[in-house]
Write a protein that holds these residues in place. Sequence first.
Motif, PDB file in Angstrom:
ATOM      1  N   THR A   6       0.921  -1.233   0.048  1.00  0.00           N
ATOM      2  CA  THR A   6       0.078  -0.135  -0.042  1.00  0.00           C
ATOM      3  C   THR A   6       0.926   1.200  -0.064  1.00  0.00           C
ATOM      4  O   THR A   6       2.173   1.207  -0.325  1.00  0.00           O
ATOM      5  N   ARG A   7       0.399   2.521   0.466  1.00  0.00           N
ATOM      6  CA  ARG A   7       1.102   3.425   0.392  1.00  0.00           C
ATOM      7  C   ARG A   7       0.832   4.508   1.463  1.00  0.00           C
ATOM      8  O   ARG A   7       0.209   4.323   2.152  1.00  0.00           O
ATOM      9  N   MET A   8       2.079   5.363   1.704  1.00  0.00           N
ATOM     10  CA  MET A   8       1.909   6.341   2.759  1.00  0.00           C
ATOM     11  C   MET A   8       1.302   7.763   2.038  1.00  0.00           C
ATOM     12  O   MET A   8       0.986   7.662   0.817  1.00  0.00           O
ATOM     13  N   VAL A  14       4.810   0.971   0.928  1.00  0.00           N
ATOM     14  CA  VAL A  14       4.975   0.495   2.255  1.00  0.00           C
ATOM     15  C   VAL A  14       4.149  -0.761   2.226  1.00  0.00           C
ATOM     16  O   VAL A  14       3.205  -0.861   1.648  1.00  0.00           O
ATOM     17  N   MET A  16       2.176  -3.586   4.689  1.00  0.00           N
ATOM     18  CA  MET A  16       1.544  -3.381   5.970  1.00  0.00           C
ATOM     19  C   MET A  16       0.957  -4.868   6.268  1.00  0.00           C
ATOM     20  O   MET A  16       0.676  -5.090   5.208  1.00  0.00           O
ATOM     21  N   ILE A  21      -2.828  -2.405   9.047  1.00  0.00           N
ATOM     22  CA  ILE A  21      -3.948  -1.859   8.133  1.00  0.00           C
ATOM     23  C   ILE A  21      -5.234  -1.379   9.042  1.00  0.00           C
ATOM     24  O   ILE A  21      -5.832  -0.525   8.915  1.00  0.00           O
ATOM     25  N   ASP A  24      -4.970   1.219  11.536  1.00  0.00           N
ATOM     26  CA  ASP A  24      -5.053   2.597  10.739  1.00  0.00           C
ATOM     27  C   ASP A  24      -6.151   2.888  10.335  1.00  0.00           C
ATOM     28  O   ASP A  24      -6.628   4.031  10.565  1.00  0.00           O
ATOM     29  N   SER A 288      -0.668   6.715   6.797  1.00  0.00           N
ATOM     30  CA  SER A 288      -0.876   5.591   5.624  1.00  0.00           C
ATOM     31  C   SER A 288      -2.130   5.791   4.627  1.00  0.00           C
ATOM     32  O   SER A 288      -2.979   6.565   5.086  1.00  0.00           O
TER      33      SER A 288
END
Lengths: 349, 223
Positions: A6-8, A14, A16, A21, A24, A288
């Motif tokens: 996934t991404r920031m 990134v 995770m 996840i 977050d 994230s």
Amino acid sequence: MKKYFTRMGDGSAVYMTEEEIRKDIEAGIANAVRGAKVDPLTDDEIEHLYNIITAPDSVVSVENHRRVVQTSDSSSNKLGRHSGIAIDQPTQTVIYERCLGCDSMDMGLNDYNFKAVKSCAENEAVIVKNALTYSAMPLLYGGMPNLGFYTKPDGPVDNWAELLPAGKLDEARAAQEEAVEYAVHDMVFVADTMYKVGVDGINLDTCGASGDADWLAALKACEIIRNKYPDMGVEMGMAGEFVLGMHGKLEYDGVRLAGLYPHQQVKLAEKAGATIFGAVVNTNSNMSFAWNLARTCTFIKACMEVAEIPVHVNVGMGVGAIPMSEYMPADVVSRTDKALIEICNIDGL
Amino acid sequence: MSKEAIIQAAYDSIIECDEEKAMKALDDAKEQGISFVELLSEGFSAGIRELGERFAFGEVFLPELMACTEVMQKAVAIIEEEMEKSGQQTKKKGVMVIGTVEGDIHDIGKGIVASMVKTNGIEVHDLGREVPARVFVEKAEEYGADFIGSSALLTTTMTVQKEIEEILKKEGLKGKYKTMVGGAPVTQRWADKIGADAFCEDATEAVKTIQKWLKEMGREEGM
């Protein structure tokens, strides 16, 4: 332990775990609930959101019957300005319509604010008129209220960003109130000019970027434009998930503007006569994608539940859970679109 | 009046922007021999941190924040005076230069950080907006700063923060100042990449970071 790509919020990649996840997602929802005091997403919605984020596909989509309209702001300049292609604005407009799938879009001056347009509105109107003859989709003329442009040395009003830290609160408030009148005049003037050439609507973009006075100017201008030209639409796009209180006491229709969140903003946009509301949630580049998307969906779902006009959620660089990066990663853009459509029931992007 | 009640009154005075209450809390603390350091950190500073949090959620607005900051500054000035008299406060706490980088006119966030840091007893020199990298360094030298704070709201202007680090390295000044970077596109990764000493997400974090550094520098009194 399995990790998902996934991404920031700055677009960086990134990996995770499921636990990270989910944690977050919960935190993003909690942040939105804490701010806007709206209901959290339901367990089913959280599960659906988790599945969208962790879907194995690089790009995800929605079923045919769930497709929504896509509008684009200031697009008539982007191919030329951003990509360095020598191309006129009316041609760019039809490229967006016929090649890139836009259902509507706005044209605007490169500087994209109404104060700057005022001096060349007639020239702009000619370009808009040409574009209207080529394109079939609804074409709006857009710009930002950009109240900061009315402060000295660029404008006639004292700079409240300098007055506030100096403790001159009354003077700072008075300066903002004065700037509102100038901004309303300019927005209405440009709308008058564009109406004459038959534009379909006016896009008041990034309303509230300079705080509550900035949004008040947009609301007042919207009301005037809609009363003068009932057959011309006004899209009101915001600058953030809550209205920054630079003044703090301004009201529209008896409601204090500062601190309002999307589900409250849309009701005032409706009262001002807006025909489309552009909800905005800023992306936190340090959190994230899961955190940002969960937070965005929580705000937007609450907004959709009360909205009586179409809501087109802003999903561009740094807004609507889209990362703050120059190039939009298709993986997270498509996931954002899917989540907003399927969980929040938005009308457009 | 108990110690807890006086500290609570100091906290409330900031939240409620009540200068009279702040002054009374100071008088009561003096009368009962309560440590001013404690009154500041547990009362006044805790209040301003809570305000910062509320501001971040749109529950408090800029004019109120500024007005509360003014009450805080008055309280801090009196505390400093009293500590000076009693010999408690002998060390200078710190000096900061701060500005929005060249090419960038977004200075709302930077202004809030400057106010909050100032409120916490640091001498702040706000260089304004559109500040070239070299000016950050020149002013830091001129004012004898400990901290350099730079803010950038655009991906196209955040590179100036890198220039600041490069100038500091080139001129052998890296290490003399603690550098902190902030702004919407700025991340911890960016701070690490350019060699900045800290990334601060907001004003509250900027204050916490400076407090941590002051502790490391042995100047934590009064914060």
